[in-house]
Scaffold this motif. Structure first.
Motif, short mmCIF file in Angstrom:
data_model
loop_
_atom_site.label_atom_id
_atom_site.label_comp_id
_atom_site.label_asym_id
_atom_site.label_seq_id
_atom_site.Cartn_x
_atom_site.Cartn_y
_atom_site.Cartn_z
N VAL A 85 -4.70 -9.46 -9.73
CA VAL A 85 -5.04 -10.57 -10.62
C VAL A 85 -6.48 -10.48 -11.15
CG1 VAL A 85 -5.27 -13.09 -10.81
CG2 VAL A 85 -3.30 -12.08 -9.63
N PRO A 86 -7.49 -10.15 -10.30
CA PRO A 86 -8.86 -10.09 -10.85
C PRO A 86 -9.02 -9.05 -11.96
CG PRO A 86 -8.91 -10.20 -8.46
CD PRO A 86 -7.47 -9.97 -8.84
N ALA A 87 -8.17 -8.04 -11.98
CA ALA A 87 -8.30 -6.98 -13.00
C ALA A 87 -7.51 -7.29 -14.27
CB ALA A 87 -7.82 -5.65 -12.42
N LEU A 113 -2.54 -8.73 -1.60
CA LEU A 113 -2.83 -7.56 -2.44
C LEU A 113 -2.79 -7.94 -3.92
CD1 LEU A 113 -0.79 -4.78 -0.60
CD2 LEU A 113 -3.28 -4.90 -0.82
N PHE A 114 -1.84 -8.77 -4.28
CA PHE A 114 -1.72 -9.23 -5.66
C PHE A 114 -2.90 -10.09 -6.05
CE2 PHE A 114 0.35 -12.08 -8.90
CZ PHE A 114 0.73 -11.10 -9.80
N GLY A 115 -3.27 -11.04 -5.19
CA GLY A 115 -4.34 -11.96 -5.52
C GLY A 115 -5.72 -11.34 -5.50
N GLU A 116 -5.92 -10.32 -4.67
CA GLU A 116 -7.25 -9.75 -4.50
C GLU A 116 -7.47 -8.45 -5.26
OE1 GLU A 116 -7.74 -9.63 -0.23
OE2 GLU A 116 -7.11 -11.73 -0.09
N GLU A 147 0.83 -1.21 0.00
CA GLU A 147 0.00 0.00 0.00
C GLU A 147 0.86 1.26 0.00
OE1 GLU A 147 -3.10 0.04 -0.46
OE2 GLU A 147 -4.18 -1.52 0.64
N ASP A 148 2.03 1.19 0.62
CA ASP A 148 2.92 2.35 0.73
C ASP A 148 4.33 1.92 0.29
OD1 ASP A 148 4.55 4.46 1.44
OD2 ASP A 148 3.62 4.77 3.41
N THR A 174 2.12 -0.21 -5.67
CA THR A 174 0.76 -0.38 -5.18
C THR A 174 0.01 -1.26 -6.18
OG1 THR A 174 -0.13 1.52 -6.38
CG2 THR A 174 0.82 1.94 -4.18
N PRO A 175 -1.13 -1.82 -5.79
CA PRO A 175 -1.91 -2.59 -6.77
C PRO A 175 -2.24 -1.77 -8.02
CG PRO A 175 -2.72 -3.01 -4.56
CD PRO A 175 -1.71 -1.91 -4.44
N GLU A 176 -2.58 -0.51 -7.81
CA GLU A 176 -2.94 0.34 -8.96
C GLU A 176 -1.73 0.58 -9.87
OE1 GLU A 176 -5.71 0.34 -5.85
OE2 GLU A 176 -3.61 1.03 -5.70
N GLN A 177 -0.57 0.84 -9.27
CA GLN A 177 0.64 1.04 -10.08
C GLN A 177 1.01 -0.22 -10.84
OE1 GLN A 177 3.27 2.21 -6.91
NE2 GLN A 177 3.06 4.41 -7.33
N CYS A 178 0.79 -1.36 -10.23
CA CYS A 178 1.11 -2.63 -10.89
C CYS A 178 0.26 -2.80 -12.15
CB CYS A 178 0.86 -3.78 -9.92
SG CYS A 178 1.36 -5.39 -10.55
N LEU A 179 -1.00 -2.50 -12.04
CA LEU A 179 -1.88 -2.61 -13.21
C LEU A 179 -1.54 -1.56 -14.26
CD1 LEU A 179 -5.21 -3.26 -11.30
CD2 LEU A 179 -4.05 -4.87 -12.83
N GLU A 180 -1.21 -0.36 -13.82
CA GLU A 180 -0.88 0.72 -14.76
C GLU A 180 0.43 0.46 -15.50
OE1 GLU A 180 -0.86 4.11 -12.23
OE2 GLU A 180 -3.06 4.13 -11.98
N ALA A 181 1.31 -0.38 -14.94
CA ALA A 181 2.62 -0.64 -15.56
C ALA A 181 2.48 -1.35 -16.90
CB ALA A 181 3.50 -1.44 -14.61
#
Length: 323
Positions: free
Chosen positions: A318-320, A312-315, A228-229, A280-287
């Protein structure tokens, strides 16, 4: 759709047997969680005699993972072929292939640490010839038929589940590895993003009249940790990533090409490089990465922090991925 991978090498510097045992059990539980949350692959590897307890027995670990899962694949990347008895290796892979219903992927390399060869009293200079023998023996053994081996006739049972044989790739960063894969009609797994080596492999396929394909790391395949941080996580846990990065750097000579290659000597340098990333989860998806490789227990990471990253990765990641 992006490929999602959870990587384990079970490193823990200075671990007691009790602590290391808890880490191994946590990794198996994490693999079960990954399986339940649609993660594609568990990746593991082989190194011997490392002071930080690097996993030496990837197939034993794979068996534990298969016992705890139903769908996820396990990629051993890589097994150091010349350090293994070819017939026993054929048996072990066949049993795991049967146990898992064909979920084992084996990448066979020759390694890059002479000290590992010395540990097993295997001659470093013969590693290429030994690797040829290992691969040729595996392919013959898995037919279930008799064949000639070191001057005698042998037969290996049981036959594997997968037809014509369990998935076996030849790994490496050299032309010799590419030639070996092409000659045997096996897929090629370059150890880094090496398009010129992929092109050479394809040339050799044509020359040998064989068929194959390449599974190559993308140009950017960072090892990920989700938090998260990220600033706080780098401050608290960056030393674990630095330990692994410096271990790899100490092993790799100038002619070794690897997707995990760092010259960092501080956490700040490591963060700037981007080989390891805390997002963060959002940054991971945006990458927008094609291959998301989560490394939740990197370098002796505390198990509870590894679980936070994995959840955080699994919830939330990954679903996105399929959206």
């Amino acid at each position: 759709m992006a490929v999602s991978v959870v990587r384990f090498n079970l490193v823990e510097p200075g671990a007691s047997p009790a602590s290391l045992g808890a880490r191994y059990r946590a990794a198996v539980e994490m693999a079960g969680y990954a399986d339940e949350h649609g993660i594609t692959t568990v990746q593991t590897e082989e190194h011997h005699g490392a002071g930080n307890n690097w996993l030496p027995s990837p197939f034993v670990f794979a068996g534990a993972v298969f016992g705890a899962t139903r769908n996820i694949a396990v990629t051993v990347s890589a097994v150091i072929g010349p350090l293994h008895d070819p017939l026993r290796l054929a048996e072990d892979i066949a049993v795991l292939d049967l146990l898992s219903g064909g979920r084992l992927v084996t990448v066979a390399g020759i390694g890059y640490r002479p000290e590992e060869y010395a540990l097993f009293d295997v001659e470093w200079k013969r590693r290429g010839r030994l690797q040829d023998e290992v691969l040729e023996t595996l392919l013959k053994a898995w037919t279930g038929e008799e064949f000639g081996y070191r001057g005698r006739t042998v037969r290996v049972t049981p036959r594997p589940f997968t037809e014509p044989h369990p998935l076996l790739l030849v790994g490496g960063s050299s032309r010799a590895a590419a030639r070996r894969a092409a000659r045997l009609g096996l897929p090629f797994f370059p150890s880094a993003h090496l398009p010129e080596l992929e092109a050479y492999y394809k040339e050799k396929l044509t020359e040998y009249g064989t068929e194959g394909w390449t599974m190559m790391p993308t140009e950017q395949t960072p090892l990920l940790h989700i938090a998260e941080d990220p600033d706080r996580a780098w401050a608290r846990y960056g030393q674990h990533f630095l330990h692994e990065a410096r271990t790899y750097a100490s092993w790799q000579s100038g002619d070794v090409r690897s997707a995990v290659r760092s010259s960092a000597s501080t956490v700040e340098e490591l963060r700037a490089e981007g080989v390891y990333r805390i997002l963060t989860p959002e940054q991971c998806l945006e990458a927008g990465l094609d291959n998301l490789v989560l490394h939740p227990l990197a370098g002796g990471m505390p198990v509870e922090e590894g679980w936070r990253s994995l959840r955080l990765f699994g919830e939330r990641v990954v679903p996105a991925l399929g959206g």
